[in-house]
Design a protein around this motif. Structure first.
Motif, short mmCIF file in Angstrom:
data_model
loop_
_atom_site.label_atom_id
_atom_site.label_comp_id
_atom_site.label_asym_id
_atom_site.label_seq_id
_atom_site.Cartn_x
_atom_site.Cartn_y
_atom_site.Cartn_z
N GLY A 22 0.83 -1.20 0.00
CA GLY A 22 0.00 0.00 0.00
C GLY A 22 0.86 1.25 0.00
N GLU A 23 0.20 2.38 0.16
CA GLU A 23 0.88 3.68 0.24
C GLU A 23 0.57 4.31 1.58
OE1 GLU A 23 -0.28 6.03 -3.14
OE2 GLU A 23 1.00 4.86 -4.48
N VAL A 41 8.88 17.57 11.65
CA VAL A 41 8.16 16.80 10.63
C VAL A 41 7.09 17.69 10.03
CG1 VAL A 41 6.73 14.76 10.22
CG2 VAL A 41 8.61 14.65 11.88
N SER A 42 7.03 17.75 8.70
CA SER A 42 6.03 18.56 8.00
C SER A 42 4.65 17.91 8.08
CB SER A 42 6.43 18.72 6.54
OG SER A 42 7.64 19.45 6.44
N ARG A 43 3.62 18.70 7.73
CA ARG A 43 2.24 18.17 7.77
C ARG A 43 2.10 16.95 6.87
NH1 ARG A 43 -1.86 20.31 9.99
NH2 ARG A 43 -3.34 19.79 8.36
N GLN A 44 2.64 16.99 5.68
CA GLN A 44 2.75 15.83 4.80
C GLN A 44 4.23 15.73 4.43
OE1 GLN A 44 0.03 15.90 1.49
NE2 GLN A 44 -1.67 15.34 2.81
N HIS A 45 4.92 14.84 5.09
CA HIS A 45 6.38 14.80 5.01
C HIS A 45 6.90 13.91 3.88
CE1 HIS A 45 10.12 15.80 7.19
NE2 HIS A 45 10.56 14.71 6.59
N CYS A 46 6.46 12.64 3.88
CA CYS A 46 6.95 11.71 2.86
C CYS A 46 5.94 10.59 2.63
CB CYS A 46 8.32 11.13 3.23
SG CYS A 46 8.34 10.13 4.72
N LEU A 47 6.14 9.87 1.54
CA LEU A 47 5.25 8.78 1.14
C LEU A 47 6.06 7.50 1.03
CD1 LEU A 47 2.47 7.79 -0.05
CD2 LEU A 47 3.45 8.33 -2.29
N LEU A 48 5.63 6.47 1.76
CA LEU A 48 6.21 5.14 1.67
C LEU A 48 5.29 4.30 0.79
CD1 LEU A 48 8.31 3.01 2.74
CD2 LEU A 48 6.62 2.49 4.52
#
Length: 129
Positions: A22-23, A41-48
């Motif tokens: 998944g993501e 950490v940003s509000r939307q930091h990174c995507l795994l």
């Protein structure tokens, strides 16, 4: 295949999160799957992204960046077993789990699920680094 991120640096050292295919968005925003409680950490930091045998990471324009083995991520970065991922003050080590059976000490992360990582209370919704 499941991917385990083992915390090797931060207050949660020794804990781990288990991710099926998944993501997963990491960040402080309420819409994120994993929400470290840190202003680094940003509000939307990174995507795994986990897709079959491929595991990749993408920085989402975070202020402080996402690092893999000490190098800032630009674009998609394929992750390998043993890589160290830094998100704010947290450092995770990438481990692959071939057997995905549930173990009570693990925090399983599923799509659209908040991550409870506190050992003391089920109401805790933020991951404290």
């Amino acid at each position: 295949m499941d991917v385990k991120l083992l915390v090797v640096q931060g207050k949660a050292r020794g804990q781990h999160l288990l991710f099926p295919d998944g993501e997963y968005v990491f960040g402080r925003g309420p819409e994120c799957h994993v929400r470290p409680d840190s202003e680094w950490v940003s509000r939307q930091h990174c995507l795994l992204r986990i897709n079959g045998n491929a595991v990749s990471l993408r920085d989402l324009g975070s202020t402080n960046g996402t690092l893999v083995n000490g190098v800032r991520v630009v674009g998609d970065r394929i992750l390998q077993i043993g890589d160290q991922v830094q998100i704010g003050p947290l450092v995770f080590q990438v481990v692959v789990e071939e057997n995905s059976s549930f173990h009570p000490q693990r925090s399983h992360v599923r799509r659209d699920t908040k991550v409870n990582t506190s050992r003391d209370t089920a109401e805790e919704e933020r991951f404290t680094p």
